[in-house]
Scaffold this motif. Sequence first.
Motif, PDB file in Angstrom:
ATOM      1  N   ASN C 302       1.177  -1.333  -0.134  1.00  0.00           N
ATOM      2  CA  ASN C 302      -0.063  -0.255   0.127  1.00  0.00           C
ATOM      3  C   ASN C 302       0.881   0.728   0.140  1.00  0.00           C
ATOM      4  N   SER C 303       0.237   2.206   0.107  1.00  0.00           N
ATOM      5  CA  SER C 303       0.632   3.620  -0.466  1.00  0.00           C
ATOM      6  C   SER C 303       2.093   3.889   0.624  1.00  0.00           C
ATOM      7  N   ASP C 304       1.762   3.685   1.730  1.00  0.00           N
ATOM      8  CA  ASP C 304       2.839   4.156   3.347  1.00  0.00           C
ATOM      9  C   ASP C 304       4.015   2.203   3.054  1.00  0.00           C
ATOM     10  N   GLY C 305       3.645   1.848   2.155  1.00  0.00           N
ATOM     11  CA  GLY C 305       5.325   1.079   0.965  1.00  0.00           C
ATOM     12  C   GLY C 305       4.937  -0.612   2.469  1.00  0.00           C
ATOM     13  N   GLN C 306       3.831  -0.251   2.739  1.00  0.00           N
ATOM     14  CA  GLN C 306       3.824  -1.987   3.996  1.00  0.00           C
ATOM     15  C   GLN C 306       2.764  -3.352   3.697  1.00  0.00           C
ATOM     16  N   GLU C 307       3.457  -4.355   3.499  1.00  0.00           N
ATOM     17  CA  GLU C 307       3.536  -5.235   2.443  1.00  0.00           C
ATOM     18  C   GLU C 307       1.384  -5.754   2.862  1.00  0.00           C
ATOM     19  N   THR C 308       0.593  -6.086   2.287  1.00  0.00           N
ATOM     20  CA  THR C 308      -0.468  -6.820   2.288  1.00  0.00           C
ATOM     21  C   THR C 308      -0.755  -7.763   0.844  1.00  0.00           C
ATOM     22  N   ARG C 309      -1.561  -8.878   1.631  1.00  0.00           N
ATOM     23  CA  ARG C 309      -1.747  -9.606   0.307  1.00  0.00           C
ATOM     24  C   ARG C 309      -3.491 -10.234   0.488  1.00  0.00           C
ATOM     25  N   THR C 310      -3.858 -11.239  -0.647  1.00  0.00           N
ATOM     26  CA  THR C 310      -5.542 -11.251   0.067  1.00  0.00           C
ATOM     27  C   THR C 310      -4.703 -12.836  -0.668  1.00  0.00           C
ATOM     28  N   LEU C 311      -5.500 -13.543   0.127  1.00  0.00           N
ATOM     29  CA  LEU C 311      -5.406 -14.712   0.519  1.00  0.00           C
ATOM     30  C   LEU C 311      -6.105 -15.909  -0.448  1.00  0.00           C
ATOM     31  N   MET C 312      -6.036 -16.709  -0.897  1.00  0.00           N
ATOM     32  CA  MET C 312      -6.859 -17.166  -1.906  1.00  0.00           C
ATOM     33  C   MET C 312      -6.973 -19.184  -1.280  1.00  0.00           C
ATOM     34  N   LYS C 313      -7.958 -19.412  -0.985  1.00  0.00           N
ATOM     35  CA  LYS C 313      -8.010 -20.726  -1.208  1.00  0.00           C
ATOM     36  C   LYS C 313      -8.797 -22.139  -2.050  1.00  0.00           C
ATOM     37  N   GLY C 314      -7.490 -21.909  -3.291  1.00  0.00           N
ATOM     38  CA  GLY C 314      -8.522 -22.086  -4.433  1.00  0.00           C
ATOM     39  C   GLY C 314      -8.655 -23.704  -4.651  1.00  0.00           C
ATOM     40  N   TYR C 315      -9.890 -24.114  -4.715  1.00  0.00           N
ATOM     41  CA  TYR C 315     -10.672 -25.279  -5.276  1.00  0.00           C
ATOM     42  C   TYR C 315     -10.538 -25.581  -7.266  1.00  0.00           C
ATOM     43  N   GLY C 316     -10.411 -27.170  -7.322  1.00  0.00           N
ATOM     44  CA  GLY C 316     -10.299 -26.763  -8.960  1.00  0.00           C
ATOM     45  C   GLY C 316      -9.857 -28.121  -9.673  1.00  0.00           C
ATOM     46  N   ILE C 317     -10.230 -28.758 -10.784  1.00  0.00           N
ATOM     47  CA  ILE C 317      -9.860 -29.538 -11.553  1.00  0.00           C
ATOM     48  C   ILE C 317      -8.477 -29.588 -11.906  1.00  0.00           C
ATOM     49  N   ARG C 318      -7.463 -30.239 -11.368  1.00  0.00           N
ATOM     50  CA  ARG C 318      -6.649 -30.196 -12.177  1.00  0.00           C
ATOM     51  C   ARG C 318      -6.387 -31.753 -12.892  1.00  0.00           C
ATOM     52  N   PHE C 319      -6.587 -31.073 -14.403  1.00  0.00           N
ATOM     53  CA  PHE C 319      -6.060 -31.994 -15.744  1.00  0.00           C
ATOM     54  C   PHE C 319      -4.895 -32.886 -15.957  1.00  0.00           C
ATOM     55  N   ASP C 320      -4.702 -33.954 -15.416  1.00  0.00           N
ATOM     56  CA  ASP C 320      -3.310 -35.026 -16.052  1.00  0.00           C
ATOM     57  C   ASP C 320      -3.150 -35.074 -17.431  1.00  0.00           C
ATOM     58  N   VAL C 321      -2.893 -34.915 -18.302  1.00  0.00           N
ATOM     59  CA  VAL C 321      -2.992 -35.114 -19.751  1.00  0.00           C
ATOM     60  C   VAL C 321      -2.030 -36.490 -19.604  1.00  0.00           C
ATOM     61  N   MET C 322      -2.242 -37.839 -19.903  1.00  0.00           N
ATOM     62  CA  MET C 322      -1.221 -38.987 -20.069  1.00  0.00           C
ATOM     63  C   MET C 322      -1.217 -39.455 -21.242  1.00  0.00           C
ATOM     64  N   VAL C 323       0.211 -38.994 -21.554  1.00  0.00           N
ATOM     65  CA  VAL C 323       0.171 -40.084 -23.299  1.00  0.00           C
ATOM     66  C   VAL C 323       0.508 -41.510 -22.973  1.00  0.00           C
ATOM     67  N   PHE C 324       0.355 -41.969 -23.650  1.00  0.00           N
ATOM     68  CA  PHE C 324      -0.106 -44.300 -23.289  1.00  0.00           C
ATOM     69  C   PHE C 324       0.706 -44.526 -25.441  1.00  0.00           C
ATOM     70  N   GLY C 325       1.297 -45.056 -24.977  1.00  0.00           N
ATOM     71  CA  GLY C 325       0.711 -45.862 -27.028  1.00  0.00           C
ATOM     72  C   GLY C 325       2.540 -46.574 -27.280  1.00  0.00           C
ATOM     73  N   GLN C 326       1.944 -48.333 -28.309  1.00  0.00           N
ATOM     74  CA  GLN C 326       3.389 -48.313 -28.871  1.00  0.00           C
ATOM     75  C   GLN C 326       2.571 -48.652 -30.020  1.00  0.00           C
ATOM     76  N   ALA C 327       3.792 -48.858 -30.401  1.00  0.00           N
ATOM     77  CA  ALA C 327       4.028 -49.216 -32.330  1.00  0.00           C
ATOM     78  C   ALA C 327       4.754 -50.167 -32.413  1.00  0.00           C
ATOM     79  N   GLY C 328       4.341 -50.186 -33.512  1.00  0.00           N
ATOM     80  CA  GLY C 328       4.818 -52.129 -33.790  1.00  0.00           C
ATOM     81  C   GLY C 328       4.858 -52.702 -35.613  1.00  0.00           C
ATOM     82  N   LYS C 329       6.194 -52.661 -35.865  1.00  0.00           N
ATOM     83  CA  LYS C 329       6.261 -52.197 -37.395  1.00  0.00           C
ATOM     84  C   LYS C 329       7.111 -54.214 -37.005  1.00  0.00           C
ATOM     85  N   PHE C 330       6.973 -54.620 -38.593  1.00  0.00           N
ATOM     86  CA  PHE C 330       7.685 -56.108 -39.106  1.00  0.00           C
ATOM     87  C   PHE C 330       8.733 -55.917 -38.603  1.00  0.00           C
TER      88      PHE C 330
END
Lengths: 386, 386, 386
Positions: C302-330
């Motif tokens: 703030n103007s007189d140099g004192q530190e303030t903060r806005t605390l957030m407890k965030g709920y949410g969805i984490r999306f983990d992208v998982m890539v699988f795969g196996q290729a075969g060739k003669f």
Amino acid sequence: MQGCCASLWKCYFEYSTPRILVIRSLKVGTLNRITQALVIAYIIGYVCVLKKGYQDTDSVLSSVTTKVKGIALTNTSDLGLRIWDVADYVIPPQEENSFFVLTNLIITLNQTQSRCPESNSSGFTCASDRDCTVGLRDTRGNGVQTGKCVNLSAHVKTCEVWAWCPLEIESEPPIPPMLGDAENFTVLIKNSIRYPKFNFNKRNILPQVNTSYLKHCVFSRITDPDCPIFRLKDMVTEANEDFQTMAVHGGVMGVQISWDCDLDMPSSWCVPKYSFRRLDNKDPENNVAPGYNFRFAKYYKNSDGQETRTLMKGYGIRFDVMVFGQAGKFNIVPTLVNVGAGLALLGLVTVVCDWIVLTCMTKKNIYMEEKYSYVDDFQLLSTEAP
Amino acid sequence: MQGCCASLWKCYFEYSTPRILVIRSLKVGTLNRITQALVIAYIIGYVCVLKKGYQDTDSVLSSVTTKVKGIALTNTSDLGLRIWDVADYVIPPQEENSFFVLTNLIITLNQTQSRCPESNSSGFTCASDRDCTVGLRDTRGNGVQTGKCVNLSAHVKTCEVWAWCPLEIESEPPIPPMLGDAENFTVLIKNSIRYPKFNFNKRNILPQVNTSYLKHCVFSRITDPDCPIFRLKDMVTEANEDFQTMAVHGGVMGVQISWDCDLDMPSSWCVPKYSFRRLDNKDPENNVAPGYNFRFAKYYKNSDGQETRTLMKGYGIRFDVMVFGQAGKFNIVPTLVNVGAGLALLGLVTVVCDWIVLTCMTKKNIYMEEKYSYVDDFQLLSTEAP
Amino acid sequence: MQGCCASLWKCYFEYSTPRILVIRSLKVGTLNRITQALVIAYIIGYVCVLKKGYQDTDSVLSSVTTKVKGIALTNTSDLGLRIWDVADYVIPPQEENSFFVLTNLIITLNQTQSRCPESNSSGFTCASDRDCTVGLRDTRGNGVQTGKCVNLSAHVKTCEVWAWCPLEIESEPPIPPMLGDAENFTVLIKNSIRYPKFNFNKRNILPQVNTSYLKHCVFSRITDPDCPIFRLKDMVTEANEDFQTMAVHGGVMGVQISWDCDLDMPSSWCVPKYSFRRLDNKDPENNVAPGYNFRFAKYYKNSDGQETRTLMKGYGIRFDVMVFGQAGKFNIVPTLVNVGAGLALLGLVTVVCDWIVLTCMTKKNIYMEEKYSYVDDFQLLSTEAP
């Protein structure tokens, strides 16, 4: 035509089986049985019991979320009395399979984009402006040189740079670490696993664990082996490290959760095993670039719209949660394959025994005569003559 | 009773071995030896030497930490002269096995939560308020419509939205990239590996590397193959990319560290091999949605407590550090298994040779007579008659 | 000497092949052919067709980048009307193989480092200063106690703490979730894969997908199976979850991309398969510590140099992208290995048939006489006598 047909017909009903010579002998027989016993022992003992060759296996799919708790108090000249909570010391606030806890830091307040003399250590000492190059940016330096040569201190002059000024104080991290309190922080590790092939799901918060227990418990091998809440110090200690020492320069800890499950057994037997080890090397005789630290900043705008920042060189411990695991369940295909391989191995017994029998035994000639019959193609009699 | 016992007893001492016909012939013999030679060559050459079938193997456990160094200078109309250091351009400040370096950006200053006309490209041009829907939020739009129709420019009217205003400037990233200097940034990659099964630890800072060397060295295949400090441009160039071109739209680079070790050899032979490749596709004829960018913001509060932010659309290169590796060490079990399989394969030689001998050879009838003896169950003589 | 040489010479040209007894019989022959048929069926059906035993395989290397789009509007007493865009609700702004979307939050404005009474739930109620310990920091508490006992409310007194004050409001996350609009957010998932062994590259933006299509399309199994843009709600629904319910406490979603490719077929047949599942467990009867949330803060001065903060407890969805795969060739090597194993298995046919023939068949004695010949070592006649 008719004959051909018939011979094919005959062919179809033909069954070929090797002609066998049976040797009845104390020595040979015993030898034979012993070798067989060995092979069978191997098949049963190693393939079936040890390697569970009768099981189909699947490897684990896992998801991990973590939540750190705890408060640290620091008291420094520039910051004064300051509380650190989870929002302050976990950076970034969320990661996949990993979390970082700040344990020590070097802080530089109120940096602005401006001009200041280059640091001493950077090696840009100068006598006059001629020693400084306008626009020079060097990896050793902290900014872009303006070409001026200015006073760093009463006696030392260095090239002036355009940079975030004042420059970061170059010093070793404080000992004891500023956030030494971190040793009492606790972390709740939630880990859900899945074995897709067997459609088996489980989490490390076991059924017997209820909310009230989860509120106060702390993991301990002896008293609370099922509690998924870990004290940071305990984890570091189990890896044979001293927390306060590690906290100074930081490091990387591995939290290994292993889920090896035999799904032929009741699923309640399938429980996680926790182990902890330090991942970054710290052998004394090769202790180059030790620990783990990185720089980050908080950005502010002062009343007249100018941007300032607080630069922090954060030392801390990164905990990588690694989930291993393999599940096995009875399946007919691998069973058949392994039994087949075993029987094939039994075939080798003959090879071994034959060799012994036909070389070492006293009666070997008798056996040979019986075992072998010859077709001689080209007469080698001449060479056979003495 | 006694007889039964005796026969069992006899049985125990019985050893059955197939009766063998030995053909002495130039052709057949040679054929036989050649086939055997082939199989043995395969076993020794492929199984033992190439695939190291006598070794037990383990796959690598690894931990990676990175540290970027370097300074960039930008000079833009809205920002003026500005220095970028590691705290500014590495986002987030720390990641596991990965780090992102900002190379280009579109910046929007002093956004506040307020009202402003929707952008032109979003396609919400309007003639009157009737064309705008109160509360409409569209993925193409930048905010929630207020239902008003206002002037975007002298001649264009668009729906008004409640959003972070002013809206982000919609433009292509600047060419040349703003932080083109990033090509001279260096990164120290610290990688510690472990082969649990063999309790073998090593790191990519090799024993011969000392602190003074680490201060100034930069990786180079020819001059400094052991230096774990990499110049960003060198990495991109090795992947056959042009840094300045890649920097414009950003991308993903793979830093592959392979630790293939033969632990039967001195452990000093186990050294990391570095390779670099671009991971995100950029083939010219299918260059839809190229590069890598994301939006992030810095939040401020002005003197009267109102929140403002600086929005940045950051283009940059993400470096994913991927550690591969497999270690092998002599072990008796896999050796036996492979030798067994080899011998079993030798058994197949007979199958092949027999087939040739009994079909192609001129003397095949002689051989057959000797090899086969018959038990005829039902008389097929009639059909055998001409 | 000469003789020895000769015998070696002879040896070289010797070819040993087992002597075979051929049984011509309706029963035995049929039995034999059936068993052979079974084995061959297994080899062709299982090994070749199902397991593609003739192919060399390689596992996938992948890189993932994601980009979320969408706007949410919240209207709360303390924040007022507020727009949330991607820079606000994706935390951290970029991750590897994962992204987090904020769906619900508990916000605490204007925290400063100061003194305030401990919360009620923490259990630090007191009557007088004597009940409070100076410097006590407890994991249940929110700060470091000053030793004073002060009024929390008219009737309750609690120990005073040095902390970020005011303390975070302890409450359940709001229902409905604040950012319920997140269900309409879309995410573009860019995934480039590589099979190093076959030098095969592909990305999930297929050749037929052009820029204009990419601008408006949304993934749908029926209408748009190739569109790499996903609506968050669709993903959650496919995992049999209700978005609004999940959004309240948050959770972890797995986005599985599987790239199983038969590279003997045209490469255009190699396309990604998408599937979605919830990764964190939420079984009703063991719903301890549900969902996913973390705390983070925005720091201001703030103007007189004192530190303030806005605390957030965030709920949410984490999306983990998982890539699988196996290729075969003669490839010739695995083909040979599998055929070899198959033939070895054919050898087992004899074992099975012999056993049946020599135990169950009526004519077994005849067969035995022919099949076996004996060498008797020690006379067991006595026991053989009746």
